[in-house]
Scaffold this motif. Structure first.
Motif, PDB file in Angstrom:
ATOM      1  N   ALA A 270      27.051  48.735  34.349  1.00 46.60           N
ATOM      2  CA  ALA A 270      28.112  48.974  35.323  1.00 46.60           C
ATOM      3  C   ALA A 270      28.803  47.667  35.690  1.00 46.60           C
ATOM      4  N   VAL A 271      28.018  46.583  35.783  1.00 46.21           N
ATOM      5  CA  VAL A 271      28.603  45.274  36.083  1.00 46.21           C
ATOM      6  C   VAL A 271      29.508  44.825  34.940  1.00 46.21           C
ATOM      7  N   TRP A 272      29.041  45.045  33.679  1.00 43.06           N
ATOM      8  CA  TRP A 272      29.899  44.682  32.538  1.00 43.06           C
ATOM      9  C   TRP A 272      31.247  45.411  32.638  1.00 43.06           C
ATOM     10  N   ARG A 273      31.173  46.724  32.878  1.00 43.24           N
ATOM     11  CA  ARG A 273      32.414  47.517  32.919  1.00 43.24           C
ATOM     12  C   ARG A 273      33.337  47.015  34.018  1.00 43.24           C
ATOM     13  N   ALA A 274      32.763  46.774  35.209  1.00 45.22           N
ATOM     14  CA  ALA A 274      33.589  46.327  36.331  1.00 45.22           C
ATOM     15  C   ALA A 274      34.230  44.976  36.053  1.00 45.22           C
ATOM     16  N   ALA A 275      33.570  44.166  35.226  1.00 40.28           N
ATOM     17  CA  ALA A 275      34.109  42.847  34.884  1.00 40.28           C
ATOM     18  C   ALA A 275      35.061  42.906  33.701  1.00 40.28           C
ATOM     19  N   GLY A 276      35.261  44.108  33.135  1.00 38.70           N
ATOM     20  CA  GLY A 276      36.146  44.252  31.990  1.00 38.70           C
ATOM     21  C   GLY A 276      35.527  43.798  30.691  1.00 38.70           C
ATOM     22  N   LEU A 277      34.202  43.814  30.614  1.00 36.11           N
ATOM     23  CA  LEU A 277      33.486  43.373  29.423  1.00 36.11           C
ATOM     24  C   LEU A 277      32.868  44.565  28.713  1.00 36.11           C
ATOM     25  N   ALA A 278      32.596  44.415  27.443  1.00 38.21           N
ATOM     26  CA  ALA A 278      31.999  45.491  26.651  1.00 38.21           C
ATOM     27  C   ALA A 278      30.486  45.444  26.799  1.00 38.21           C
ATOM     28  N   PRO A 279      29.847  46.522  27.288  1.00 36.37           N
ATOM     29  CA  PRO A 279      28.392  46.536  27.397  1.00 36.37           C
ATOM     30  C   PRO A 279      27.731  46.257  26.053  1.00 36.37           C
ATOM     31  N   GLY A 280      26.695  45.428  26.091  1.00 33.11           N
ATOM     32  CA  GLY A 280      25.959  45.114  24.872  1.00 33.11           C
ATOM     33  C   GLY A 280      26.455  43.865  24.176  1.00 33.11           C
ATOM     34  N   GLN A 281      27.678  43.423  24.528  1.00 23.37           N
ATOM     35  CA  GLN A 281      28.220  42.235  23.887  1.00 23.37           C
ATOM     36  C   GLN A 281      28.042  40.986  24.737  1.00 23.37           C
ATOM     37  N   GLU A 282      27.698  41.166  25.981  1.00 24.08           N
ATOM     38  CA  GLU A 282      27.533  40.031  26.880  1.00 24.08           C
ATOM     39  C   GLU A 282      26.079  39.946  27.345  1.00 24.08           C
ATOM     40  N   THR A 283      25.590  38.742  27.491  1.00 21.07           N
ATOM     41  CA  THR A 283      24.253  38.534  28.028  1.00 21.07           C
ATOM     42  C   THR A 283      24.360  38.161  29.494  1.00 21.07           C
ATOM     43  N   VAL A 284      23.217  38.298  30.212  1.00 23.32           N
ATOM     44  CA  VAL A 284      23.202  37.905  31.615  1.00 23.32           C
ATOM     45  C   VAL A 284      23.514  36.420  31.741  1.00 23.32           C
ATOM     46  N   GLY A 285      22.994  35.622  30.815  1.00 20.45           N
ATOM     47  CA  GLY A 285      23.260  34.190  30.867  1.00 20.45           C
ATOM     48  C   GLY A 285      24.736  33.867  30.749  1.00 20.45           C
ATOM     49  N   LEU A 286      25.428  34.564  29.853  1.00 24.54           N
ATOM     50  CA  LEU A 286      26.856  34.325  29.682  1.00 24.54           C
ATOM     51  C   LEU A 286      27.639  34.815  30.903  1.00 24.54           C
ATOM     52  N   LEU A 287      27.183  35.919  31.481  1.00 23.74           N
ATOM     53  CA  LEU A 287      27.830  36.417  32.691  1.00 23.74           C
ATOM     54  C   LEU A 287      27.691  35.392  33.816  1.00 23.74           C
ATOM     55  N   ALA A 288      26.488  34.798  33.944  1.00 24.42           N
ATOM     56  CA  ALA A 288      26.275  33.758  34.955  1.00 24.42           C
ATOM     57  C   ALA A 288      27.180  32.562  34.689  1.00 24.42           C
ATOM     58  N   GLN A 289      27.356  32.225  33.423  1.00 24.87           N
ATOM     59  CA  GLN A 289      28.233  31.104  33.073  1.00 24.87           C
ATOM     60  C   GLN A 289      29.667  31.391  33.500  1.00 24.87           C
ATOM     61  N   ARG A 290      30.124  32.616  33.218  1.00 23.98           N
ATOM     62  CA  ARG A 290      31.500  32.972  33.596  1.00 23.98           C
ATOM     63  C   ARG A 290      31.669  32.973  35.112  1.00 23.98           C
ATOM     64  N   ALA A 291      30.629  33.442  35.818  1.00 26.50           N
ATOM     65  CA  ALA A 291      30.706  33.423  37.276  1.00 26.50           C
ATOM     66  C   ALA A 291      30.774  31.991  37.797  1.00 26.50           C
ATOM     67  N   ALA A 292      29.970  31.112  37.214  1.00 21.92           N
ATOM     68  CA  ALA A 292      29.972  29.714  37.633  1.00 21.92           C
ATOM     69  C   ALA A 292      31.313  29.045  37.349  1.00 21.92           C
ATOM     70  N   GLU A 293      31.994  29.515  36.312  1.00 21.88           N
ATOM     71  CA  GLU A 293      33.303  28.958  35.963  1.00 21.88           C
ATOM     72  C   GLU A 293      34.433  29.549  36.804  1.00 21.88           C
ATOM     73  N   GLY A 294      34.095  30.530  37.672  1.00 19.43           N
ATOM     74  CA  GLY A 294      35.091  31.100  38.576  1.00 19.43           C
ATOM     75  C   GLY A 294      35.875  32.261  38.016  1.00 19.43           C
ATOM     76  N   ASP A 295      35.357  32.940  36.983  1.00 18.76           N
ATOM     77  CA  ASP A 295      36.031  34.108  36.409  1.00 18.76           C
ATOM     78  C   ASP A 295      36.192  35.168  37.509  1.00 18.76           C
ATOM     79  N   LYS A 296      37.444  35.455  37.879  1.00 15.41           N
ATOM     80  CA  LYS A 296      37.702  36.330  39.030  1.00 15.41           C
ATOM     81  C   LYS A 296      37.188  37.745  38.818  1.00 15.41           C
ATOM     82  N   ALA A 297      37.341  38.278  37.607  1.00 15.28           N
ATOM     83  CA  ALA A 297      36.879  39.643  37.344  1.00 15.28           C
ATOM     84  C   ALA A 297      35.356  39.726  37.441  1.00 15.28           C
TER      85      ALA A 297
END
Length: 389
Positions: A270-297
């Protein structure tokens, strides 16, 4: 859970053997005198119990204690590195894993296989799990360990005291008897993965309370309640289904049959979808990286997930009044962004402000470790039961 031992002379002996074994496992290496002082028995009585545990392969003598103590040094005792072990297994939506834990709580063997188990029938999943169990069992036996049992964590509702999955929506299983499909030759138990995650936190967590709500957040959202150091199971064993508490009754449909469930807002996909990402293609680590970089979505998706978690947890906190809440599971690395909105909702919606919310150091390993430790705890609680088998 181990059955209560009878109030007989034999029952007292078994309880005292357990007390000695628990003490050495938790505090060792210790001398006989140190064990006697800790549990309040005479040194002679403890020596008799220790000798029995050594003969049975539960304890080892390591030799004289280190110098510097007053009086004649005693022989240090430790749980055997070649004694009984607990096998734990986890059936995840996206993985299978098995590990072996010895009496000291040390993981001695582990194997993890990424695999998509959505909508797979139980038979092939359990066949694949059985192969991993055999692999870990052979490794453990090669280390001189004796597997004492197998505990399996499942992301679904499991009948109390029997291996029957009533419903596992994220696997697509309904009314599934796992008994005939589980590996033979070992005592086997099956329980909900969130229950095992909470038990791992209780038994191995740093500074764990005896009254807490444990949230296991991954593809699904599970929870378990520990009160007075005991797991709250409910009448059929289904207590803690936080993931299917509706946070917005008009929200999207859920595989459980309801609408607006917490999983539809705070589950990993659900978090992937809300962020506009494809489930299964993103890891939690990469999501944390994007959050740290300030990705608004991504930041917006994490705020929404944290708020939804806080709304669902506020009901549990108001109802149960726990000492705290522990966030575990694969989403725990995202706690930096999940916890602020979660805490805001708890503060707004609960009677007591500043309810402690902490992050489990076990992360997604909690259910697997809790399963293995449940076997170890059964041995520590009644070592005679194992030698009698």
């Amino acid at each position: 859970m181990t059955a209560a031992l009878p109030d007989t002379q034999q029952g007292m002996r078994r309880r005292n053997l357990s007390r000695v074994l628990h003490t050495v496992a938790a505090r060792g290496p210790l001398s006989r005198a140190a064990v006697a002082a800790r549990i309040g028995l005479t040194r002679a009585a403890v020596s008799t119990l220790v000798d029995e545990l050594i003969r049975a392969g539960f304890l080892d003598e390591l030799g004289p204690e280190r110098p510097g103590r007053v009086g004649r040094p005693g022989s240090a005792l430790a749980v055997s590195a070649r004694g009984p072990a607990g096998l734990g297994a986890e059936i995840g939506v996206d993985h299978l894993s098995v590990c072996a834990v010895d009496l000291s709580g040390t993981v001695r063997a582990r194997v993890v296989r990424p695999v998509d188990n959505r909508e797979r029938a139980a038979e092939p999943v359990l066949a694949a799990l059985g192969a991993l169990v055999d692999e870990v069992r052979i490794t453990a036996e090669g280390l001189g360990l004796r597997p004492a049992g197998l505990a399996v964590a499942v992301p679904g509702l499991v009948e109390r005291d029997r291996p029957f999955v009533v419903r596992a929506p994220n696997l697509g299983w309904t009314d599934t008897d796992l008994g005939p499909l589980l590996p033979a030759g070992l005592p086997v138990t099956v329980d909900n993965e969130a229950n095992f995650g909470a038990l791992a936190e209780l038994w191995t967590g740093e500074g764990a309370h005896e009254n807490f709500v444990h949230v296991s957040a991954a593809i699904g959202i599970g929870a378990a309640v520990v009160l007075g150091g005991e797991l709250l199971r409910g009448t059929r064993g289904f207590a803690g289904e936080l993931g299917h508490v509706p946070v917005r009754p008009e929200g999207p449909s859920c595989p459980c049959g309801g609408r607006g469930c917490l999983e539809q807002y705070a589950g990993q996909e659900a978090v992937w979808r809300a962020a506009g990402l494809a489930p299964g293609q993103e890891t939690v680590g990469l999501l944390a990286q994007r959050a740290a970089e300030g990705d608004k979505a991504v930041l917006k998706a994490l705020r929404g997930a944290g708020s939804a978690l806080g709304i669902a947890l506020s009901g549990a906190v108001n109802l149960l009044d726990p000492e705290g809440v522990v966030l575990g599971g694969s989403l725990s690395p995202l706690a930096e962004w999940l916890l602020p909105p979660l805490r805001r909702e708890l503060t707004r919606r609960t009677a007591t402000a500043n309810r402690p919310v902490t992050v489990s150091r076990l992360g997604r390993e909690g259910p697997l470790l809790g399963a293995a430790h449940s076997v170890v705890r059964a041995v520590l609680d009644d070592p005679v039961a194992l030698t009698a088998d």
